[in-house]
Design an enzyme around this catalytic site. Sequence first.
Site, short mmCIF file in Angstrom:
data_model
loop_
_atom_site.label_atom_id
_atom_site.label_comp_id
_atom_site.label_asym_id
_atom_site.label_seq_id
_atom_site.Cartn_x
_atom_site.Cartn_y
_atom_site.Cartn_z
N ALA A 122 98.03 2.63 -2.45
CA ALA A 122 98.96 3.57 -3.33
C ALA A 122 97.65 3.87 -4.14
O ALA A 122 97.16 3.39 -5.26
CB ALA A 122 99.68 2.26 -3.71
N GLU A 125 99.30 9.49 -8.42
CA GLU A 125 100.03 9.52 -9.36
C GLU A 125 101.16 10.91 -9.70
O GLU A 125 100.82 11.68 -8.97
CB GLU A 125 99.66 8.82 -10.33
N SER A 130 94.54 15.21 -6.46
CA SER A 130 92.67 15.06 -5.92
C SER A 130 92.45 14.03 -6.67
O SER A 130 91.18 13.63 -6.46
CB SER A 130 92.25 16.44 -4.61
N GLY A 240 90.01 10.13 6.51
CA GLY A 240 91.21 11.03 6.20
C GLY A 240 91.48 12.13 7.46
O GLY A 240 92.04 12.40 6.79
N ARG A 241 90.43 12.91 6.12
CA ARG A 241 90.42 14.24 6.35
C ARG A 241 90.08 15.06 8.12
O ARG A 241 91.12 15.58 8.32
CB ARG A 241 88.96 15.05 5.59
N GLY A 337 111.98 34.41 17.46
CA GLY A 337 112.34 35.44 17.20
C GLY A 337 113.49 34.36 15.95
O GLY A 337 113.43 33.08 15.49
N GLU A 361 94.84 14.75 2.04
CA GLU A 361 93.51 14.12 1.92
C GLU A 361 92.74 15.19 1.41
O GLU A 361 92.22 15.58 1.35
CB GLU A 361 93.58 14.06 3.42
N THR A 363 93.60 19.14 -1.18
CA THR A 363 94.28 20.63 -0.41
C THR A 363 93.50 21.37 -0.06
O THR A 363 92.09 21.06 0.07
CB THR A 363 94.60 21.56 -2.18
N SER A 364 93.57 22.65 0.83
CA SER A 364 92.76 23.57 0.70
C SER A 364 91.83 23.66 -0.15
O SER A 364 90.42 24.37 0.44
CB SER A 364 93.41 25.20 1.51
#
Length: 378
Positions: A122, A125, A130, A240-241, A337, A361, A363-364
């Site tokens: 947890a 939020e 991050s 995690g990453r 397609g 985990e 963002t880019s």
Amino acid sequence: MFDLDEENRLIRDTTRSFAEDVVMPRAAAIDEEDAFPFEIYRQMGELGLLSMTLPAAYGGSEADTLAWTIVLEELARASAAVADAHMVNKLMCDIILSEARDAVRQKYLPGMGRGDIICAIAQTEADTGSDVAAIKTTATPVDGGYRLNGTKQFITFAGICDIAVVVATVDRSLGRKGIGLFLADAHAEGFRRGAKNKIMGVRGLATGELVFEDVFVPNDHRLAEPGAGMRRSLTSLNSGRIGMAAQSVGIAQAAYEQALAFARQRHAFGGPIANLQAIQFMLADMSVGIEAGRLMTRRAAAARDAGVDVVRIVSEAKLFASEMAQRVVDDALQIHGAAGYSTETTVERLQRDVRVYKIWEGTSQIQRIVIARQLLAA
């Protein structure tokens, strides 16, 4: 450098058989029903997949990070939801193993390894993702422990967890120095499950809201003292990453296999579309990207097992693999397609699943910040 030894080949083959025989036939239904696959989860426990990285004292087989990434890739090839369930369990086992007292470890880890106890993390939020230091959930010291108050969003396992590792602050004014980790029992008074999040992909993980209203956590369930919680959260992000990178490779592999099979059987302009150079180039780029992502992921896993500084390496692997997977899935759908836009095809589900891997985990954009800071500090 990353040729698999006999033990890891056995792990890969065992997981692949399980994924193909058990997970794949249920993958579409897990997504459509958005219901947690308890039976598959417990089967992973019976097979020893959930406990694989735990010490033998807690029922594990002490597998390393490299072996874990192999398992994640194979599971993600079948179902992103099942793979992510495996990853969250492993990360929570890691935190409890490293931070909890032995009595707490004995209470929870064997059950988590069997799949009998489900633990959520947890952290996120409504206004903090991050930016862990901006956490608003509080842990107020009281006689014998702490009282948790706050609301968490987009929590994997929120609807089904038995326990939760809660990231909370003892004093918001302290920023990261006030952050601690607390292990809360889902049966405790004031522990409430809020709304279920309706998400685009990786469905079936009971993702939702957790609300803490004066939830008591005894002192022996404090996992990281105030000031150490931020460090522990960031350490967990490194694993995690790597896990996100491995899952991305697995999803990309699944998309590539779907595209290759479709290109061979779909006919246009007098033959299979696989004969068209435009399609061949797309397939070649997919293969190159997947191999590069797999190597970067395994390099990051090997570095973590070696105990070296992995911050930049894991961010590079996660960034490359997640963005590569998005491109591969996009191209796979393009090769299909109009058929690829149908909910009756696997690539449509993969398109919805893969998008979150550039967010989870970190963002880019966060990965690029991390990588640049590491480069400039060298």
